[in-house]
Design a protein around this motif. Sequence first.
Motif, PDB file in Angstrom:
ATOM      1  N   GLY A  24      32.569 -16.704  19.597  1.00 19.72           N
ATOM      2  CA  GLY A  24      31.450 -16.964  18.696  1.00 19.72           C
ATOM      3  C   GLY A  24      30.913 -15.722  18.013  1.00 19.72           C
ATOM      4  O   GLY A  24      30.034 -15.818  17.159  1.00 19.72           O
ATOM      5  N   THR A  25      31.451 -14.563  18.382  1.00 25.73           N
ATOM      6  CA  THR A  25      30.940 -13.341  17.753  1.00 25.73           C
ATOM      7  C   THR A  25      32.027 -12.626  16.970  1.00 25.73           C
ATOM      8  O   THR A  25      31.784 -11.580  16.369  1.00 25.73           O
ATOM      9  CB  THR A  25      30.413 -12.349  18.808  1.00 25.73           C
ATOM     10  OG1 THR A  25      31.506 -11.942  19.634  1.00 25.73           O
ATOM     11  CG2 THR A  25      29.338 -12.986  19.655  1.00 25.73           C
ATOM     12  N   ALA A  27      34.434 -14.530  15.059  1.00 25.29           N
ATOM     13  CA  ALA A  27      35.015 -15.541  14.166  1.00 25.29           C
ATOM     14  C   ALA A  27      36.452 -15.828  14.604  1.00 25.29           C
ATOM     15  O   ALA A  27      36.696 -16.058  15.789  1.00 25.29           O
ATOM     16  CB  ALA A  27      34.939 -15.080  12.725  1.00 25.29           C
ATOM     17  N   LYS A  55      29.791 -29.026  11.525  1.00 27.96           N
ATOM     18  CA  LYS A  55      29.141 -28.292  10.441  1.00 27.96           C
ATOM     19  C   LYS A  55      28.025 -27.368  10.917  1.00 27.96           C
ATOM     20  O   LYS A  55      27.594 -26.491  10.189  1.00 27.96           O
ATOM     21  CB  LYS A  55      28.657 -29.235   9.340  1.00 27.96           C
ATOM     22  CG  LYS A  55      27.497 -30.119   9.649  1.00 27.96           C
ATOM     23  CD  LYS A  55      27.298 -31.086   8.478  1.00 27.96           C
ATOM     24  CE  LYS A  55      25.965 -31.791   8.526  1.00 27.96           C
ATOM     25  NZ  LYS A  55      24.844 -31.067   7.946  1.00 27.96           N
ATOM     26  N   GLY A  56      27.597 -27.541  12.148  1.00 18.98           N
ATOM     27  CA  GLY A  56      26.596 -26.626  12.691  1.00 18.98           C
ATOM     28  C   GLY A  56      25.173 -27.065  12.416  1.00 18.98           C
ATOM     29  O   GLY A  56      24.932 -28.124  11.828  1.00 18.98           O
ATOM     30  N   ASN A  57      24.228 -26.245  12.858  1.00 17.88           N
ATOM     31  CA  ASN A  57      22.802 -26.573  12.777  1.00 17.88           C
ATOM     32  C   ASN A  57      22.201 -26.175  11.444  1.00 17.88           C
ATOM     33  O   ASN A  57      22.723 -25.304  10.756  1.00 17.88           O
ATOM     34  CB  ASN A  57      22.052 -25.822  13.875  1.00 17.88           C
ATOM     35  CG  ASN A  57      22.264 -26.428  15.248  1.00 17.88           C
ATOM     36  OD1 ASN A  57      22.537 -27.615  15.360  1.00 17.88           O
ATOM     37  ND2 ASN A  57      22.145 -25.614  16.274  1.00 17.88           N
ATOM     38  N   PRO A  58      21.052 -26.792  11.095  1.00 22.59           N
ATOM     39  CA  PRO A  58      20.298 -26.312   9.917  1.00 22.59           C
ATOM     40  C   PRO A  58      19.798 -24.889  10.134  1.00 22.59           C
ATOM     41  O   PRO A  58      19.771 -24.393  11.269  1.00 22.59           O
ATOM     42  CB  PRO A  58      19.112 -27.274   9.823  1.00 22.59           C
ATOM     43  CG  PRO A  58      19.309 -28.319  10.850  1.00 22.59           C
ATOM     44  CD  PRO A  58      20.405 -27.915  11.766  1.00 22.59           C
ATOM     45  N   ARG A  61      19.067 -20.163  11.691  1.00 25.75           N
ATOM     46  CA  ARG A  61      19.910 -20.271  12.881  1.00 25.75           C
ATOM     47  C   ARG A  61      19.782 -19.082  13.818  1.00 25.75           C
ATOM     48  O   ARG A  61      20.254 -19.140  14.950  1.00 25.75           O
ATOM     49  CB  ARG A  61      21.375 -20.346  12.441  1.00 25.75           C
ATOM     50  CG  ARG A  61      21.764 -21.648  11.788  1.00 25.75           C
ATOM     51  CD  ARG A  61      23.214 -21.543  11.353  1.00 25.75           C
ATOM     52  NE  ARG A  61      23.757 -22.829  10.964  1.00 25.75           N
ATOM     53  CZ  ARG A  61      25.043 -23.002  10.662  1.00 25.75           C
ATOM     54  NH1 ARG A  61      25.872 -21.974  10.709  1.00 25.75           N
ATOM     55  NH2 ARG A  61      25.485 -24.184  10.319  1.00 25.75           N
ATOM     56  N   ILE A  73      23.563 -21.600  16.302  1.00 21.17           N
ATOM     57  CA  ILE A  73      24.521 -21.832  15.220  1.00 21.17           C
ATOM     58  C   ILE A  73      24.968 -23.298  15.229  1.00 21.17           C
ATOM     59  O   ILE A  73      25.240 -23.883  14.186  1.00 21.17           O
ATOM     60  CB  ILE A  73      25.769 -20.904  15.369  1.00 21.17           C
ATOM     61  CG1 ILE A  73      25.354 -19.428  15.499  1.00 21.17           C
ATOM     62  CG2 ILE A  73      26.756 -21.101  14.227  1.00 21.17           C
ATOM     63  CD1 ILE A  73      24.588 -18.848  14.354  1.00 21.17           C
ATOM     64  N   GLN A  76      29.384 -24.508  14.858  1.00 19.40           N
ATOM     65  CA  GLN A  76      30.118 -24.695  13.601  1.00 19.40           C
ATOM     66  C   GLN A  76      31.551 -24.172  13.774  1.00 19.40           C
ATOM     67  O   GLN A  76      31.769 -23.045  14.208  1.00 19.40           O
ATOM     68  CB  GLN A  76      29.423 -23.917  12.472  1.00 19.40           C
ATOM     69  CG  GLN A  76      30.127 -24.065  11.121  1.00 19.40           C
ATOM     70  CD  GLN A  76      29.431 -23.280  10.017  1.00 19.40           C
ATOM     71  OE1 GLN A  76      28.241 -22.994  10.093  1.00 19.40           O
ATOM     72  NE2 GLN A  76      30.169 -22.941   8.984  1.00 19.40           N
TER      73      GLN A  76
END
Lengths: 304, 219
Positions: A24-25, A27, A55-58, A61, A73, A76
Amino acid sequence: MMKINLSVNLGKLKLKNPVMTASGTFAYGKEYSEFVDLDRLGAIVVKGISLKPMKGNPEPRICETPCGMLNAIGLQNVGLKGFIRQQLPYLKSLRTKIIVNILGNSIDEYIELAENLESAGVDAVELNVSCPNVNKGGIAFGTEPVVFAELIKSVRRHTSLPLITKLSPNVANIKVFAKISEDEGSDIISLINTITGMSINIRSRRPRLANITGGLSGPAIRPIAIRMVWECYRTVRIPIIGMGGIITAEDAIEFFLAGASAVAIGTGNFVNPKATLDVLDGIRAFMAGEGIHSLKELTGGLKW
Amino acid sequence: MLSVDHGMDPLLKRPFSIHRLFGDDVQILYRLAGKGTHILSGRNKGDILDAVGPLGNKFPPPGSGDKTILIAGGIGIAPIFALAEKLKNKEILLFYGAKTKEELLCTDQIKSLGIDPVISTDDGSCGQKGTAIDALIKHLIRHPSLVTSHRLYACGPRPMFKSLSLLAKKHNLKGYIALEQHMACGIGTCLGCVINTVDGYKRVCREGPVFPLEKILWE
């Protein structure tokens, strides 16, 4: 010049050095190629992959907190097919181990991910157990011992890949989860994932993350991570990948002494895009300076 | 992305737009907004700070013959001034709003580019009372032909973008905006700085910070 052996065997997963990236850090690796010679890394752990793209969070983030940051995040990612088609060919061209963090909403999803990734030729999978289990009322796999055990046992039966279980620190006793991981067939444990936190804008009285809560990472959590690695080291025999706020080689060495056989750099990559190689070079320099030939002399070397 | 200090608190680098370039020197213009910028304001000449950049995209140049409307709200003048300087031979209308007269920056330099900005302040202490968008609306009422012949470029706070977006929809205005967002990495990996668009979440650091105005979905 002194001969220093940086290679490390995490069970059957053999790394040329102990420095990895935290899921997650980093990519899918390529994004860091401008800053880092990726071939020099011990392993790349890519962003968590689910069966279908997410699609991940609004937003917002992320928000910064003292010596750390909160993130929500929302996992996503490009999904299994997108990862195998678009990202994996590049990753496989690198001279480093490729480890894929996987996440599902049911045990069957984890199994499907592990099977497909094994066929696709990755080097190991890491179970992200911080996702809600939709079949069990949405409680995270990683915080409920019975479903946690069932998940590891089931995935173990369906893959011969080295299996890493990433432990959540959001539990009363992490030793229980370390022991279950070992008993149910996990080859390696990695810890710690982020610690659930929250921050409030006092003027607007609103949470600083759209998701309200998020995962705390960075140097702020390092002492907790060190303590948990030490507790797990005294509990299990399987190797430990230590992470949580590593920015420098000195931080990494603290993890080795607490019992880690390898380390992962997470938020440190955001602070310094070259953090992984700076840590690797720093470990070598430390070992040379102290007359240490092998990492085995450091792992679990705490005096107490 | 610029680190304001060498310690662990604040931990992350801060994203800034490039204000001006002089040979190898990069000038940034910032507003004292929080912990990071307060620390930065205490830095002295000769201090060494880490930086990564330039990152992300830039304003696409207007087509030949396009007239441009530049809109800056508050510290949004930083990249808008850079653009004005770049476009200096083109026909430019600049709407520049700030909270107060004291917060208006670069006005002499703007004039020295041969641009006569339409100034507005929230408290009316200089120029028209109201926002840069209020001033733009008044202008559009008087000169409706502007709508079709001009391309917009804007940078400012989110409420400004929201009202600009409504206005653009109403008058079918096209243009580009440079967004500000909290960032952790600045290089497209953390996915922390996304903005919602008609094509899904996009990273402000990588696909942006400049986006076509009509692509952004404001909540």
